[in-house]
Design an enzyme around this catalytic site. Structure first.
Site, PDB file in Angstrom:
ATOM      1  N   ARG A  78       0.850  -1.189   0.000  1.00 47.03           N
ATOM      2  CA  ARG A  78       0.000   0.000   0.000  1.00 47.03           C
ATOM      3  C   ARG A  78       0.885   1.238   0.000  1.00 47.03           C
ATOM      4  O   ARG A  78       1.737   1.394   0.877  1.00 47.03           O
ATOM      5  CB  ARG A  78      -0.894  -0.016   1.251  1.00 47.03           C
ATOM      6  N   HIS A 122      -3.045  10.976   1.121  1.00 47.35           N
ATOM      7  CA  HIS A 122      -2.467  10.729   2.445  1.00 47.35           C
ATOM      8  C   HIS A 122      -1.873  12.060   2.926  1.00 47.35           C
ATOM      9  O   HIS A 122      -0.678  12.181   3.152  1.00 47.35           O
ATOM     10  CB  HIS A 122      -1.432   9.605   2.380  1.00 47.35           C
ATOM     11  N   GLU A 167      -7.283   8.307   6.708  1.00 48.26           N
ATOM     12  CA  GLU A 167      -7.530   8.963   7.994  1.00 48.26           C
ATOM     13  C   GLU A 167      -8.037  10.395   7.856  1.00 48.26           C
ATOM     14  O   GLU A 167      -7.345  11.350   8.253  1.00 48.26           O
ATOM     15  CB  GLU A 167      -6.263   8.941   8.864  1.00 48.26           C
ATOM     16  N   ASN A 297      -7.168   1.618  10.241  1.00 49.49           N
ATOM     17  CA  ASN A 297      -5.844   1.825  10.815  1.00 49.49           C
ATOM     18  C   ASN A 297      -5.997   1.726  12.319  1.00 49.49           C
ATOM     19  O   ASN A 297      -6.697   2.534  12.941  1.00 49.49           O
ATOM     20  CB  ASN A 297      -5.284   3.207  10.446  1.00 49.49           C
ATOM     21  N   TYR A 299      -4.011   1.304  16.031  1.00 48.61           N
ATOM     22  CA  TYR A 299      -2.771   1.335  16.801  1.00 48.61           C
ATOM     23  C   TYR A 299      -2.993   1.133  18.290  1.00 48.61           C
ATOM     24  O   TYR A 299      -2.212   0.493  18.968  1.00 48.61           O
ATOM     25  CB  TYR A 299      -2.049   2.682  16.597  1.00 48.61           C
ATOM     26  N   GLU A 356      -3.342  -0.351   8.280  1.00 50.41           N
ATOM     27  CA  GLU A 356      -2.143   0.000   9.051  1.00 50.41           C
ATOM     28  C   GLU A 356      -2.234  -0.618  10.430  1.00 50.41           C
ATOM     29  O   GLU A 356      -3.284  -0.537  11.078  1.00 50.41           O
ATOM     30  CB  GLU A 356      -1.998   1.526   9.240  1.00 50.41           C
TER      31      GLU A 356
HETATM   32  O1  IFM Z   1       2.740   7.476  10.124  1.00 51.78           O
HETATM   33  C1  IFM Z   1       1.367   7.492  10.319  1.00 51.78           C
HETATM   34  C2  IFM Z   1       0.634   7.314   9.011  1.00 51.78           C
HETATM   35  O2  IFM Z   1       0.972   8.290   8.108  1.00 51.78           O
HETATM   36  C3  IFM Z   1      -0.855   7.387   9.253  1.00 51.78           C
HETATM   37  N1  IFM Z   1      -1.266   6.522  10.325  1.00 51.78           N
HETATM   38  C4  IFM Z   1      -0.532   6.542  11.537  1.00 51.78           C
HETATM   39  C5  IFM Z   1       0.949   6.390  11.266  1.00 51.78           C
HETATM   40  C6  IFM Z   1       1.734   6.416  12.579  1.00 51.78           C
HETATM   41  O3  IFM Z   1       1.543   7.617  13.244  1.00 51.78           O
END
Ligand code: IFM
Length: 452
Positions: A78, A122, A167, A297, A299, A356
């Site tokens: 990606r 992005h 995002e 995404n 985290y 992500e």
């Molecule tokens: O690096 C970023 C990415 O550009 C978008 N999502 C979160 C990642 C980590 O912060």
């Protein structure tokens, strides 16, 4: 020896990057200035004063980088397109050299049997469009659609997986309300307008991409959180609901045809005097365009506590025994499982793809020349186990992309945070596989992760 938790054969094992974070060559071959070029060149915006001018120099090293992906055994990659390489001023004359670059990249991927996933936006908006107001202006959504069409016309015969936006919460709120990201504006009304136009441009682009890319799968990537209240109190539950609205429902609801959440519109108006008043007839139908997949995404989770003074956004806390990454983000793989299930049951996307997932930790090259990034490896392992459990429970998860393929320019943190499974020596631009890359290569080869 531990058994393997097997994923479906068709599962897309991937890695992700983004144009501004890796390409460099910020003003080469006709490329125009983006808001991130402007922002990173503005003193005081990036903590280590670095910029994306060179970044990982991927624009010149793309061929070696493709070989590296092949070595890793990636099934999918990606990456994002820099709008300013295609339209240096955001609209008008096409810059063929920019299209040629991505054309070569796509052919290079396909010749290595790696499926390209293209993200159209992005965060690197052409500065020329920001000079006219940027995303808070409806016209930017119209310009985006022409840009998307131009890229789809050129690459659509070979690219069959498209992500309209990455995002939009970050682009709208970090960029226009909190001012932490480019273009560095602090104005909630502008952020709400930006948020609407980002989604509108997504909805408008979906059928146009399909028109130029027969059989394509088109989706949008959202940064989503599992939000849990810090205690059973009514106040914390209310805060969790608000935070869920802010991060998740403000985007999920309109994309899945439910209009903007009324509680959040009231919240923004009460707290910030910000109204979502740029919505025109037909906009909500456009935003609810049928999509093939939802990109997620993930985290960390958010633990919500009612600690906000009037006018503040909800604050979050985490529990004392939590592990945190270098970003200060809590490691909580079970929340990925919860989030995937919630999305499946509440919104029923046809497919979900983790576009992500990954972690920043301090990396050092050891005396043996290797990078023993055990914590990143464990992070990815635990999240893949959670993803596997979600699939077992019926969640239509069809792929995952580790963030990131290689260390790169982490926005306001510059090059101080390393997310890659490949280490980048910024002095020499040498890439070195970390232990997590070697481990991920085995996972891809096995089609699954060790159970323990
Ligand atoms: O690096 C970023 C990415 O550009 C978008 N999502 C979160 C990642 C980590 O912060």
């Amino acid at each position: 020896m531990s058994s393997i938790l097997q994923f479906p054969d068709s599962f897309h094992w991937g890695a992700a990057t983004a144009s501004y974070q890796i390409e460099g060559a910020w003003n080469e071959d006709g490329k125009g200035e983006s808001i991130w070029d402007r922002f990173s060149h503005t003193p005081g915006k990036i903590i280590d004063h670095s910029t994306g001018d060179v970044a990982c120099d991927h624009y010149h090293r793309w061929c070696q980088d493709l070989d590296m992906m092949q070595e890793l055994g990636l099934k999918a990659y990606r990456f994002s397109i820099a709008w300013t390489r295609i339209f240096p001023d955001g609209r008008g004359q096409v810059n063929q050299a920019g299209l040629d670059f991505y054309d070569r990249l796509v052919d290079g991927l396909l010749s290595r049997n790696i499926t390209p996933y293209v993200t159209l936006y992005h965060w690197d908006l052409p500065q020329a469009l920001q000079n006219e107001g940027g995303w808070p202006q409806r016209r930017t959504a119209e310009d985006y659609v022409r840009y998307a069409e131009t890229v789809a016309r050129r690459l659509g015969d070979r690219v069959k997986h498209w992500i309209t936006h990455n995002e939009p919460w970050v682009a709208a709120f970090m960029g226009y309300a909190l001012g932490i990201h480019a273009p560095g504006i602090q104005d909630f009304p502008q952020a709400l307008a930006a948020s609407h136009h980002l989604l509108l441009s997504h909805g408008w682009a979906v059928p146009i991409i399909r028109q130029h890319s027969a059989g394509a799968q088109v989706g949008i990537t959202l940064n989503l959180h599992d939000v849990v209240p810090a205690s059973p109190s009514h106040a914390d539950a209310k805060m969790a609901r608000q935070l869920d609205g802010y991060f998740n429902r403000m985007f999920l609801d309109p994309v899945f045809g439910r209009h903007y959440p009324a509680d959040m519109l009231a919240f923004f108006e009460q707290q910030y005097g910000a109204r979502m008043d740029g919505v025109q007839e037909g906009d909500l139908q456009a935003i609810a365009a049928d999509i093939d997949f939802l990109g997620v995404n993930y985290y960390t989770r958010q633990v919500a506590r009612d600690a906000s003074a009037p006018g503040n956004l909800p604050r979050t806390i985490s529990t004392d025994d939590s592990e945190f990454t270098e970003m200060g983000w809590e490691v909580h793989p079970h929340s990925l499982y919860r989030l995937l299930n919630r999305l499946h049951f509440d919104y029923q996307p046809r497919q979900i793809i983790i576009t992500e997932n990954g972690a920043a930790f301090v990396d050092t090259v050891s005396a043996d020349g290797r990078i023993h990034d055990q914590r990143r490896l464990a992070y990815i392992h635990e999240h893949l186990k959670a993803a596997h459990a979600a699939i077992q429970g019926g969640v239509p998860l069809t792929g995952t992309f580790v963030w990131s393929l290689m260390d790169n320019f982490e926005w306001t943190y510059g090059i101080t945070k390393r997310f890659g499974v490949y280490y980048v020596d910024y002095e020499t631009q040498q890439r070195l596989p970390k232990d997590s890359a070697l481990w991920y290569r085995q996972v891809i080869a096995d089609g699954g992760v060790p159970a323990a």
